[in-house]
Design a protein around this motif. Structure first.
Motif, PDB file in Angstrom:
ATOM      1  N   GLU A   1       0.921  -1.221   0.214  1.00 12.42           N
ATOM      2  CA  GLU A   1      -0.185  -0.152   0.082  1.00 12.42           C
ATOM      3  C   GLU A   1       1.070   1.345   0.128  1.00 12.42           C
ATOM      4  O   GLU A   1       0.470   2.323  -0.827  1.00 12.42           O
ATOM      5  N   MET A   2       1.995   1.201   0.917  1.00 12.13           N
ATOM      6  CA  MET A   2       2.779   2.349   0.737  1.00 12.13           C
ATOM      7  C   MET A   2       3.578   2.489  -0.551  1.00 12.13           C
ATOM      8  O   MET A   2       3.931   3.481  -1.076  1.00 12.13           O
ATOM      9  N   LEU A   3       4.015   1.347  -1.370  1.00  9.34           N
ATOM     10  CA  LEU A   3       4.670   1.593  -2.435  1.00  9.34           C
ATOM     11  C   LEU A   3       3.793   2.154  -3.541  1.00  9.34           C
ATOM     12  O   LEU A   3       4.236   3.061  -4.292  1.00  9.34           O
ATOM     13  N   LYS A   4       2.555   1.765  -3.517  1.00 10.46           N
ATOM     14  CA  LYS A   4       1.611   2.263  -4.551  1.00 10.46           C
ATOM     15  C   LYS A   4       1.140   3.667  -4.209  1.00 10.46           C
ATOM     16  O   LYS A   4       0.913   4.502  -5.256  1.00 10.46           O
ATOM     17  N   ASN A   5       1.263   4.077  -2.861  1.00 12.53           N
ATOM     18  CA  ASN A   5       1.162   5.340  -2.648  1.00 12.53           C
ATOM     19  C   ASN A   5       2.256   6.397  -3.042  1.00 12.53           C
ATOM     20  O   ASN A   5       2.054   7.466  -3.627  1.00 12.53           O
ATOM     21  N   CYS A   6       3.413   5.649  -3.134  1.00  9.41           N
ATOM     22  CA  CYS A   6       4.635   6.517  -3.211  1.00  9.41           C
ATOM     23  C   CYS A   6       5.318   6.500  -4.588  1.00  9.41           C
ATOM     24  O   CYS A   6       6.038   7.713  -5.066  1.00  9.41           O
ATOM     25  N   ILE A   7       5.060   5.470  -5.313  1.00  9.06           N
ATOM     26  CA  ILE A   7       5.676   5.382  -6.630  1.00  9.06           C
ATOM     27  C   ILE A   7       4.560   5.404  -7.654  1.00  9.06           C
ATOM     28  O   ILE A   7       3.837   4.371  -7.775  1.00  9.06           O
ATOM     29  N   ARG A   8       4.887   6.263  -8.559  1.00 10.40           N
ATOM     30  CA  ARG A   8       3.863   6.404  -9.565  1.00 10.40           C
ATOM     31  C   ARG A   8       4.394   6.641 -11.271  1.00 10.40           C
ATOM     32  O   ARG A   8       3.634   6.787 -11.968  1.00 10.40           O
TER      33      ARG A   8
ATOM     34  N   SER B   1      13.198   6.102   1.355  1.00 13.03           N
ATOM     35  CA  SER B   1      13.289   7.473   0.992  1.00 13.03           C
ATOM     36  C   SER B   1      14.552   7.804   0.250  1.00 13.03           C
ATOM     37  O   SER B   1      14.484   9.122  -0.336  1.00 13.03           O
ATOM     38  N   MET B   2      15.573   7.228   0.429  1.00 14.00           N
ATOM     39  CA  MET B   2      16.713   7.421  -0.181  1.00 14.00           C
ATOM     40  C   MET B   2      16.381   7.452  -1.756  1.00 14.00           C
ATOM     41  O   MET B   2      16.886   8.191  -2.784  1.00 14.00           O
ATOM     42  N   TYR B   3      15.744   6.506  -2.358  1.00 18.16           N
ATOM     43  CA  TYR B   3      15.464   5.996  -3.904  1.00 18.16           C
ATOM     44  C   TYR B   3      14.673   7.184  -4.240  1.00 18.16           C
ATOM     45  O   TYR B   3      14.456   7.320  -5.428  1.00 18.16           O
ATOM     46  N   LEU B   4      13.531   7.534  -3.275  1.00 20.73           N
ATOM     47  CA  LEU B   4      12.573   8.293  -3.660  1.00 20.73           C
ATOM     48  C   LEU B   4      12.857   9.890  -3.540  1.00 20.73           C
ATOM     49  O   LEU B   4      12.314  10.798  -4.041  1.00 20.73           O
TER      50      LEU B   4
ATOM     51  N   ALA C   1      11.992  19.704   6.647  1.00 20.97           N
ATOM     52  CA  ALA C   1      13.370  19.845   6.218  1.00 20.97           C
ATOM     53  C   ALA C   1      14.208  18.560   5.999  1.00 20.97           C
ATOM     54  O   ALA C   1      15.217  18.580   5.327  1.00 20.97           O
ATOM     55  N   GLY C   2      13.816  17.584   6.988  1.00 20.68           N
ATOM     56  CA  GLY C   2      14.380  16.346   6.761  1.00 20.68           C
ATOM     57  C   GLY C   2      15.943  16.467   7.524  1.00 20.68           C
ATOM     58  O   GLY C   2      16.449  15.786   7.014  1.00 20.68           O
TER      59      GLY C   2
ATOM     60  N   ILE D   1       8.147   8.388  10.972  1.00 14.96           N
ATOM     61  CA  ILE D   1       8.503   8.165   9.537  1.00 14.96           C
ATOM     62  C   ILE D   1       7.379   8.264   8.546  1.00 14.96           C
ATOM     63  O   ILE D   1       7.399   8.938   7.432  1.00 14.96           O
ATOM     64  N   LEU D   2       6.012   8.039   9.125  1.00 18.72           N
ATOM     65  CA  LEU D   2       4.901   8.048   8.079  1.00 18.72           C
ATOM     66  C   LEU D   2       4.511   9.640   8.132  1.00 18.72           C
ATOM     67  O   LEU D   2       4.150   9.863   6.929  1.00 18.72           O
ATOM     68  N   THR D   3       4.744  10.330   9.152  1.00 18.00           N
ATOM     69  CA  THR D   3       4.342  11.799   9.152  1.00 18.00           C
ATOM     70  C   THR D   3       5.335  12.415   8.254  1.00 18.00           C
ATOM     71  O   THR D   3       5.244  13.151   7.357  1.00 18.00           O
ATOM     72  N   TYR D   4       6.742  12.038   8.219  1.00 19.03           N
ATOM     73  CA  TYR D   4       7.750  12.454   7.482  1.00 19.03           C
ATOM     74  C   TYR D   4       7.443  12.249   5.928  1.00 19.03           C
ATOM     75  O   TYR D   4       7.499  13.172   5.089  1.00 19.03           O
ATOM     76  N   TYR D   5       6.799  11.124   5.587  1.00 14.66           N
ATOM     77  CA  TYR D   5       6.483  10.643   4.299  1.00 14.66           C
ATOM     78  C   TYR D   5       5.319  11.641   3.739  1.00 14.66           C
ATOM     79  O   TYR D   5       5.404  12.095   2.607  1.00 14.66           O
ATOM     80  N   SER D   6       4.337  11.690   4.896  1.00 12.00           N
ATOM     81  CA  SER D   6       3.232  12.767   4.532  1.00 12.00           C
ATOM     82  C   SER D   6       3.522  14.131   3.978  1.00 12.00           C
ATOM     83  O   SER D   6       2.857  14.846   3.219  1.00 12.00           O
ATOM     84  N   PHE D   7       4.801  14.658   4.517  1.00 15.92           N
ATOM     85  CA  PHE D   7       5.283  15.987   4.144  1.00 15.92           C
ATOM     86  C   PHE D   7       6.078  15.937   2.835  1.00 15.92           C
ATOM     87  O   PHE D   7       6.153  17.050   2.124  1.00 15.92           O
TER      88      PHE D   7
END
Length: 239
Positions: A100-107, A144-147, A165-166, A214-220
């Motif tokens: 689910e996360m991968l489908k969310n992030c990789i398009r 997150s490195m690859y994204l 800012a990460g 880390i999910l909050t970080y992804y949401s940003f």
């Protein structure tokens, strides 16, 4: 254009009475969405529904028209037959969450061989190892490195983690910084690899808080991010 490529299944949903629509990440062309006609009724075809469980690794021959429409798979076989990923209840819950996360992030419909190799090797590792309680956090950090938004660790001694800012920093910014044991536990994942991942000892509640971070970080950092529906199931695991 007929393409032979490896592919990792992200999702498959029923379409009409007998069809499936499958979203796959392909080594040759990035994300592709396929219409699998009559797969739910046919018992003699080359394609089987079991091939399209989440995160299954396939070798496919596909017809790619590359016009933004549904593509077609002519033939498929399992590239790596999982032994535990779809039968172990903990791992199958991880599979639901990660797919689910991968489908969310990789398009993107573009080649990224390094990302594909990372996914392929990660899921083989997950299949072959038993102590996987920290895997999903480690996986998301490495992903997150690859994204393109891996955190900056040059000031990792800082007590605050700025999720916008990460970066780690010594001063707080209201509403965009985490602090305390949650951040200190998060830092532990920067100094391990898959082989010593279990050196990180976390309670169920501690792990839940690091995952929240880390999910909050992804949401940003992921455009159009949405909270995974499988998260509630995941949070019940890993005592």
């Amino acid at each position: 254009m007929v393409v032979a490529t490896k592919a990792i299944v992200f999702s498959a949903i029923k379409y009409s009475e007998a069809d499936l629509i499958a979203v796959c990440y392909t080594e040759a062309a990035g994300i592709k969405t396929y219409l699998l006609r009559n797969i739910l009724k046919s018992k003699k075809g080359k394609l089987r529904t079991s091939f399209f469980q989440p995160l299954t690794q396939l070798e496919i021959i596909a017809d790619h028209k590359n016009k933004g429409t549904l593509e077609y798979i002519k033939d498929a076989k399992v590239f790596y037959p999982y032994q535990t990923l779809h039968t172990d209840i903990v791992k199958s819950s991880l599979v639901m969450f990660l797919s689910e996360m991968l489908k969310n992030c990789i398009r993107e419909e573009e080649v990224n061989e390094e990302l594909y190799s990372f996914l392929e090797n990660s899921f083989i590792w997950l299949d072959q190892n038993d102590d996987v309680a920290n895997f999903h956090i480690y996986f998301l950090l490495k992903l997150s490195m690859y994204l393109g938004f891996y955190p900056d660790t040059s000031s990792i001694e800082g007590k605050y983690f700025n999720i916008e800012a990460g970066v780690f920093q010594s001063t707080d910014f209201e509403n965009i910084c985490f602090e305390g044991p949650q951040v200190e536990d998060f830092k532990k994942f920067f100094s391990v690899n898959a082989k010593n991942l279990n050196d990180i000892k976390l309670t169920k509640d501690d792990r839940k808080l690091v995952l929240e971070l880390i999910l909050t970080y992804y949401s940003f950092h992921v455009q159009g991010y949405h909270k995974p529906k499988s998260l509630a199931i995941l949070n019940q695991l890993f005592n």
